[in-house]
Design a protein around this motif. Structure first.
Motif, PDB file in Angstrom:
ATOM      1  N   SER A  76     -25.290  18.094  -3.518  1.00  0.00           N
ATOM      2  CA  SER A  76     -24.462  17.030  -2.950  1.00  0.00           C
ATOM      3  C   SER A  76     -23.327  17.605  -2.101  1.00  0.00           C
ATOM      4  O   SER A  76     -22.955  17.015  -1.077  1.00  0.00           O
ATOM      5  N   THR A  77     -22.796  18.771  -2.506  1.00  0.00           N
ATOM      6  CA  THR A  77     -21.762  19.415  -1.699  1.00  0.00           C
ATOM      7  C   THR A  77     -22.346  19.898  -0.376  1.00  0.00           C
ATOM      8  O   THR A  77     -21.712  19.775   0.678  1.00  0.00           O
ATOM      9  N   GLN A  78     -23.537  20.451  -0.435  1.00  0.00           N
ATOM     10  CA  GLN A  78     -24.195  20.910   0.787  1.00  0.00           C
ATOM     11  C   GLN A  78     -24.497  19.727   1.709  1.00  0.00           C
ATOM     12  O   GLN A  78     -24.320  19.827   2.931  1.00  0.00           O
ATOM     13  N   ASP A  79     -24.925  18.620   1.120  1.00  0.00           N
ATOM     14  CA  ASP A  79     -25.162  17.411   1.922  1.00  0.00           C
ATOM     15  C   ASP A  79     -23.854  16.919   2.537  1.00  0.00           C
ATOM     16  O   ASP A  79     -23.826  16.467   3.693  1.00  0.00           O
ATOM     17  N   ALA A  80     -22.765  16.994   1.752  1.00  0.00           N
ATOM     18  CA  ALA A  80     -21.457  16.561   2.250  1.00  0.00           C
ATOM     19  C   ALA A  80     -21.029  17.419   3.429  1.00  0.00           C
ATOM     20  O   ALA A  80     -20.488  16.902   4.420  1.00  0.00           O
ATOM     21  N   MET A  81     -21.256  18.718   3.348  1.00  0.00           N
ATOM     22  CA  MET A  81     -20.876  19.622   4.429  1.00  0.00           C
ATOM     23  C   MET A  81     -21.615  19.247   5.717  1.00  0.00           C
ATOM     24  O   MET A  81     -21.017  19.186   6.804  1.00  0.00           O
ATOM     25  N   VAL A  82     -22.895  18.965   5.598  1.00  0.00           N
ATOM     26  CA  VAL A  82     -23.681  18.575   6.772  1.00  0.00           C
ATOM     27  C   VAL A  82     -23.190  17.244   7.324  1.00  0.00           C
ATOM     28  O   VAL A  82     -22.985  17.087   8.535  1.00  0.00           O
ATOM     29  N   ALA A  83     -22.961  16.281   6.428  1.00  0.00           N
ATOM     30  CA  ALA A  83     -22.551  14.945   6.864  1.00  0.00           C
ATOM     31  C   ALA A  83     -21.167  14.962   7.503  1.00  0.00           C
ATOM     32  O   ALA A  83     -20.942  14.335   8.544  1.00  0.00           O
ATOM     33  N   PHE A  84     -20.223  15.682   6.897  1.00  0.00           N
ATOM     34  CA  PHE A  84     -18.870  15.730   7.460  1.00  0.00           C
ATOM     35  C   PHE A  84     -18.848  16.460   8.804  1.00  0.00           C
ATOM     36  O   PHE A  84     -18.114  16.065   9.718  1.00  0.00           O
ATOM     37  N   THR A  85     -19.644  17.504   8.916  1.00  0.00           N
ATOM     38  CA  THR A  85     -19.691  18.238  10.180  1.00  0.00           C
ATOM     39  C   THR A  85     -20.237  17.354  11.295  1.00  0.00           C
ATOM     40  O   THR A  85     -19.673  17.296  12.401  1.00  0.00           O
ATOM     41  N   GLN A  86     -21.316  16.645  10.990  1.00  0.00           N
ATOM     42  CA  GLN A  86     -21.901  15.750  11.989  1.00  0.00           C
ATOM     43  C   GLN A  86     -20.922  14.622  12.322  1.00  0.00           C
ATOM     44  O   GLN A  86     -20.708  14.287  13.499  1.00  0.00           O
ATOM     45  N   GLY A  87     -20.300  14.045  11.300  1.00  0.00           N
ATOM     46  CA  GLY A  87     -19.353  12.961  11.527  1.00  0.00           C
ATOM     47  C   GLY A  87     -18.135  13.418  12.307  1.00  0.00           C
ATOM     48  O   GLY A  87     -17.603  12.676  13.150  1.00  0.00           O
ATOM     49  N   PHE A  88     -17.696  14.643  12.047  1.00  0.00           N
ATOM     50  CA  PHE A  88     -16.565  15.216  12.781  1.00  0.00           C
ATOM     51  C   PHE A  88     -16.923  15.374  14.254  1.00  0.00           C
ATOM     52  O   PHE A  88     -16.143  15.008  15.141  1.00  0.00           O
ATOM     53  N   ASN A  89     -18.096  15.922  14.531  1.00  0.00           N
ATOM     54  CA  ASN A  89     -18.522  16.148  15.925  1.00  0.00           C
ATOM     55  C   ASN A  89     -18.701  14.835  16.682  1.00  0.00           C
ATOM     56  O   ASN A  89     -18.498  14.795  17.903  1.00  0.00           O
ATOM     57  N   GLU A  90     -19.064  13.777  15.965  1.00  0.00           N
ATOM     58  CA  GLU A  90     -19.335  12.491  16.613  1.00  0.00           C
ATOM     59  C   GLU A  90     -18.169  11.516  16.478  1.00  0.00           C
ATOM     60  O   GLU A  90     -18.307  10.339  16.836  1.00  0.00           O
ATOM     61  N   TYR A  91     -17.031  11.988  15.990  1.00  0.00           N
ATOM     62  CA  TYR A  91     -15.951  11.059  15.673  1.00  0.00           C
ATOM     63  C   TYR A  91     -15.509  10.281  16.916  1.00  0.00           C
ATOM     64  O   TYR A  91     -15.240  10.872  17.985  1.00  0.00           O
ATOM     65  N   PRO A  92     -15.395   8.956  16.826  1.00  0.00           N
ATOM     66  CA  PRO A  92     -15.075   8.114  17.993  1.00  0.00           C
ATOM     67  C   PRO A  92     -13.574   8.096  18.304  1.00  0.00           C
ATOM     68  O   PRO A  92     -12.862   7.125  18.010  1.00  0.00           O
TER      69      PRO A  92
END
Length: 251
Positions: A76-92
Motif C-alpha cells: 500500500s505504501t508503494q501504491d501510495a508513492m506511485v499515486a502521489f507522484t502521478q497526482g503531483f505531476n498532474e496537479y491542476p
C-alpha cells in the motif's frame, strides 16, 4: 622514682607510640583501599550504564529500521508513492485561485512567521524569502493543503483531503489516514514521500517543505535533503540516518 617503674613507664609509652603509629598506618591503608574500592565501584557502575545506554540506542535504531522497512515494503505504501507522484505531476495548478495563494502568503508572514519569532527569541525565519523561492506548483499545493486548511498551525495533518477533488486529492483521501496512523502510533515527527527528482510529493504534517524540491527548492541544504541525496541509488536493503540536530525544524 624506681628504675623498675621508669622501665615500665618507658615500655608503656613505646608500646603506645607503636600502637598509634601502627593504627595510623592501618587507617591510611584502609582509607586508601576504601577510596580505591569506591572508585572501582563508580567506574564499574559507569561502565554498566554505558552498556545499558548503548544497548538502548542500538535497539532504538534497530526498531526504527524495522518499522521503516516494514512501511516501505508494504504494497500500500508503494501504491501510495506511485499515486502521489502521478497526482503531483498532474496537479491542476490553474484551478488554484489567487485568493488561495494569498492565504498561503498570509500564513507565511503571520501565523508561521510570528510563531517562529516567538519561540526563537525574535529571530526571523526568512519566511518571505522562502515563500518567494517556491515553484508555482508548490505554491498551489501548499495554498490548498496549508493556506486555506482550516486546521491550526501544527495540525494541518488533520485534513484528510482537499475539496478540489483532483487525482492527488483522491489519493490523499485514501492513503493519508493510514500513514498518519502509522506516524502517531510510533511517535515520528513526520513521514515524507519523495520522488526521484527530489519533489516532496507527500508529507503527513504539511509543513513548509511540503511540495518543494529537495534539489533546487528553499530546503536544498537541510538534513532531509542530505538524506535524500545520500539514498538515491542505494539497494533495497540499505538506508541512511542523518543527525536530527541538523534537520531543519519547520513549524
Amino acid at each position: 622514682m624506681k628504675i623498675a617503674t621508669k622501665i615500665i613507664i618507658a615500655c608503656t609509652v613505646l608500646c603506645s607510640l607503636g600502637v598509634a603509629v601502627t593504627g595510623g598506618l592501618v587507617g591510611m591503608k584502609a582509607s586508601s583501599l576504601s577510596e580505591e574500592a569506591l572508585r572501582n565501584r563508580a567506574v564499574s557502575l559507569l561502565l554498566s550504564v554505558r552498556e545499558i545506554k548503548k544497548n538502548e540506542i542500538e535497539r532504538y535504531f534497530n526498531s526504527i529500521h524495522y518499522q521503516l522497512e516494514t512501511l516501505t515494503t508494504d504494497i500500500s505504501t508503494q501504491d501510495a508513492m506511485v499515486a502521489f507522484t502521478q497526482g503531483f505531476n498532474e496537479y491542476p495548478t490553474e484551478r488554484v485561485s489567487d485568493s488561495d495563494k494569498q492565504a498561503l502568503s498570509n500564513y507565511y508572514r503571520t501565523q508561521f512567521g510570528a510563531t517562529y519569532r516567538d519561540v526563537n527569541d525574535g529571530s526571523s525565519a526568512n519566511e518571505v524569502g522562502k515563500y518567494n523561492q517556491l515553484s508555482d506548483k508548490a505554491k498551489a499545493m501548499q495554498a490548498r493543503y496549508i493556506g486555506i486548511n482550516a486546521n491550526n498551525l501544527g495540525e494541518k495533518h488533520k485534513l484528510d483531503a482537499d475539496s478540489l477533488n483532483s487525482s492527488y486529492d483522491q489519493s490523499h483521501q485514501r492513503y493519508h489516514p493510514p500513514l498518519r496512523h502509522f506516524l502517531e502510533s510510533f511517535g515520528y515527527y513526520d513521514i515524507f514521500l519523495v520522488d526521484l527528482q527530489g519533489n516532496v510529493v507527500y508529507s503527513v504534517y504539511k509543513e513548509l517543505d511540503y511540495a518543494t524540491n529537495l534539489k533546487t527548492g528553499p530546503y536544498a541544504n537541510t538534513g532531509i535533503a542530505r538524506v535524500f541525496n545520500s539514498v538515491v541509488g542505494l539497494s533495497e536493503n540499505e538506508y541512511r540516518i542523518e543527525d536530527f540536530c541538523t534537520l531543519l525544524s519547520i513549524l
